[in-house]
Design a protein around this motif. Structure first.
Motif, mmCIF file in Angstrom:
data_model
loop_
_atom_site.group_PDB
_atom_site.id
_atom_site.type_symbol
_atom_site.label_atom_id
_atom_site.label_comp_id
_atom_site.label_asym_id
_atom_site.label_seq_id
_atom_site.Cartn_x
_atom_site.Cartn_y
_atom_site.Cartn_z
ATOM 1 N N ASP A 68 0.791 -1.168 -0.078
ATOM 2 C CA ASP A 68 0.079 0.056 -0.082
ATOM 3 C C ASP A 68 0.792 1.259 0.111
ATOM 4 N N GLY A 69 1.881 1.325 -0.682
ATOM 5 C CA GLY A 69 2.816 2.210 -0.818
ATOM 6 C C GLY A 69 3.805 2.537 0.338
ATOM 7 N N ALA A 70 3.904 1.806 1.359
ATOM 8 C CA ALA A 70 4.799 1.761 2.278
ATOM 9 C C ALA A 70 5.767 0.806 2.399
ATOM 10 N N TYR A 71 7.138 1.016 2.335
ATOM 11 C CA TYR A 71 8.084 0.157 2.480
ATOM 12 C C TYR A 71 8.090 -0.884 3.766
ATOM 13 N N THR A 72 8.274 -1.934 3.195
ATOM 14 C CA THR A 72 8.026 -2.904 4.599
ATOM 15 C C THR A 72 9.342 -3.456 5.238
ATOM 16 N N GLY A 73 10.517 -2.905 4.444
ATOM 17 C CA GLY A 73 11.714 -3.548 5.501
ATOM 18 C C GLY A 73 12.135 -4.638 4.606
ATOM 19 N N LYS A 74 11.271 -5.177 3.860
ATOM 20 C CA LYS A 74 11.562 -6.618 3.179
ATOM 21 C C LYS A 74 11.988 -6.615 1.845
ATOM 22 N N GLY A 116 11.099 -12.935 -1.099
ATOM 23 C CA GLY A 116 11.130 -13.051 0.464
ATOM 24 C C GLY A 116 9.630 -13.100 0.890
ATOM 25 N N THR A 117 9.307 -12.944 2.057
ATOM 26 C CA THR A 117 8.037 -13.260 2.602
ATOM 27 C C THR A 117 7.585 -12.026 3.624
ATOM 28 N N ILE A 118 6.419 -11.701 3.324
ATOM 29 C CA ILE A 118 5.913 -10.661 4.141
ATOM 30 C C ILE A 118 4.785 -11.172 4.766
ATOM 31 N N ALA A 119 3.976 -10.324 5.838
ATOM 32 C CA ALA A 119 2.790 -10.725 6.307
ATOM 33 C C ALA A 119 1.715 -9.293 6.100
ATOM 34 N N VAL A 120 0.529 -9.610 5.722
ATOM 35 C CA VAL A 120 -0.361 -8.575 5.587
ATOM 36 C C VAL A 120 -1.641 -9.239 6.282
ATOM 37 N N THR A 121 -2.759 -8.158 6.439
ATOM 38 C CA THR A 121 -4.015 -8.615 6.734
ATOM 39 C C THR A 121 -4.813 -9.010 5.270
ATOM 40 N N ALA A 122 -5.655 -9.639 5.866
ATOM 41 C CA ALA A 122 -6.890 -10.031 4.814
ATOM 42 C C ALA A 122 -7.563 -8.845 4.155
ATOM 43 N N GLY A 123 -7.744 -8.798 2.757
ATOM 44 C CA GLY A 123 -8.397 -7.791 2.071
ATOM 45 C C GLY A 123 -7.512 -7.232 0.823
ATOM 46 N N LYS A 124 -7.881 -6.118 0.400
ATOM 47 C CA LYS A 124 -7.239 -5.562 -0.702
ATOM 48 C C LYS A 124 -5.913 -4.732 -0.467
ATOM 49 N N HIS A 125 -5.026 -4.975 -1.196
ATOM 50 C CA HIS A 125 -3.728 -4.451 -0.829
ATOM 51 C C HIS A 125 -3.164 -4.182 -2.190
ATOM 52 N N ILE A 126 -2.315 -3.029 -2.402
ATOM 53 C CA ILE A 126 -1.290 -3.055 -3.315
ATOM 54 C C ILE A 126 0.082 -3.533 -2.967
ATOM 55 N N ILE A 127 0.564 -4.540 -3.610
ATOM 56 C CA ILE A 127 2.087 -5.396 -3.404
ATOM 57 C C ILE A 127 2.802 -4.883 -4.488
ATOM 58 N N SER A 128 3.839 -4.260 -4.051
ATOM 59 C CA SER A 128 4.762 -3.800 -5.170
ATOM 60 C C SER A 128 6.322 -3.946 -4.829
#
Length: 347
Positions: free
Chosen positions: A48-54, A58-70
């Motif tokens: 959602d536009g924010a850098y994850t640090g990952k 690799g693997t990330i964790a998100v909540t259920a629902g609609k997201h922009i993954i980039s």
């Protein structure tokens, strides 16, 4: 029995307090879903536009629902994105066709053949030839490719118009002997500079020539709140000390201090524009300017890593949330200055 009931109630309350509220992109908390992210090359992963640090792969964790993954690719400086409806653990595999069309920003580059002003020794003028202005314009175009577009991961493409001014341009002199080519002066000569026409105007002129000198305490200068200006346009002026050879001076800056153009442009969008959109940018330096805060975040001269991370939204925030500060590629795909100036978009 009463004490036991109270203990059970207390433990239940403590259990409720442990419920995680981890942000999207963090790992392994309640209500988080694991996503495996891959890309054609190593890259920085955003949610959602924010850098994850990952990084990908690799693997990330998100909540259920609609997201922009980039993913912002580290080597090719391209930005890949997908809109994903997350319902369970899954793999998100990016390919180069996931690259969005870049946002077009429009610039007007102006070279001044003659600048004149009143110094302590009287009125005088400095001059650039056509060839020297061509070299200055080439320096600007080089920076557009190497910094402006590259550090946005090519989410911006600059459409540039060039318009040199042959008439003498009178500089404004402040009480502390700063000489500037003011926006009102330039727009008075070029009335096509109107709200909604350009995202930024760049003016290039000569600081000194022979005995005539307009030296003052800046190399480049930017107006930091474009939508508050009458022209509602970003405005940058570069006062170039060409010395005896503009070719040699440009070569020197490309090698030793290449960031003048992108530094000044960042003032036009990184002091107020993106903050007004709700983005969290680095805190202000002691002089009140965000772009001058590099040393506060442990960056060093010539600051190119600072500009890259500032534009990439990856400046580490050691004093709270969010974890990373800056603009980010997703934001660059949104409204530009000229669009905001005439309210032609919503973000």
């Amino acid at each position: 029995m009463k004490k036991r009931c109270m203990l059970i109630l207390l433990l239940a309350m403590l259990g409720a307090c442990k419920k995680s509220s981890a942000p999207a992109g963090s790992n392994g908390s309640d209500n988080q879903i694991q996503l495996s992210v891959s890309a054609p090359e190593a890259g920085y992963v955003y949610v959602d536009g924010a850098y994850t640090g990952k990084q990908a792969p690799g693997t990330i964790a998100v909540t259920a629902g609609k997201h922009i993954i980039s993913v912002a690719l580290q080597n090719s400086y391209q930005y890949l994105r997908k809109e994903v409806n997350v319902t369970g653990a899954a793999s998100v595999a990016f390919v180069m066709t996931d690259k969005p069309a870049p946002k077009v920003w429009k610039a007007l580059w102006i070279g001044l053949y003659e600048t004149k002003g009143i110094t302590t020794s009287g009125e005088c003028s400095t001059h650039f030839s056509k060839d020297e202005l061509d070299q200055g314009y080439g320096f600007f175009q080089w920076s557009l490719q190497q910094h402006f577009e590259k550090y946005t991961y090519n989410t911006i493409h600059w459409d540039v118009e060039r318009k040199d001014i042959e008439l003498p341009v009178t500089l404004t002199r402040s009480n502390d002997n700063w000489f500037t080519a003011e926006p009102s002066t330039i727009s008075g000569i070029l009335p096509q500079i109107q709200p909604g026409t350009y995202d930024c105007v760049f003016v290039f002129w000569r600081e000194s020539e022979a005995a005539c000198s307009f030296k003052s305490g800046y190399f480049g200068l930017a107006w930091t709140n474009p939508l508050k200006e009458n022209i509602k346009t970003g405005y940058v002026t570069v006062k170039f000390d060409a010395g005896t050879s503009i070719t040699n001076k440009i070569s020197y800056y490309k090698t030793n201090d290449p960031g003048v153009w992108v530094h000044e442009w960042l003032h036009t969008v990184g002091e107020n524009f993106y903050q007004d959109k709700g983005l969290q940018l680095p805190r202000k330096a002691g002089d009140g300017l965000v772009v001058h805060a590099a040393e506060m975040y442990n960056y060093t001269f010539p600051w190119m890593d600072w500009y890259r991370d500032f534009m990439g939204g990856r400046v580490v925030n050691n004093s709270g949330t969010p974890r990373f500060l800056g603009i980010g590629p997703e934001a660059f795909l949104g409204c530009s200055v000229r669009e905001k100036a005439i309210n032609s978009c919503r973000d």
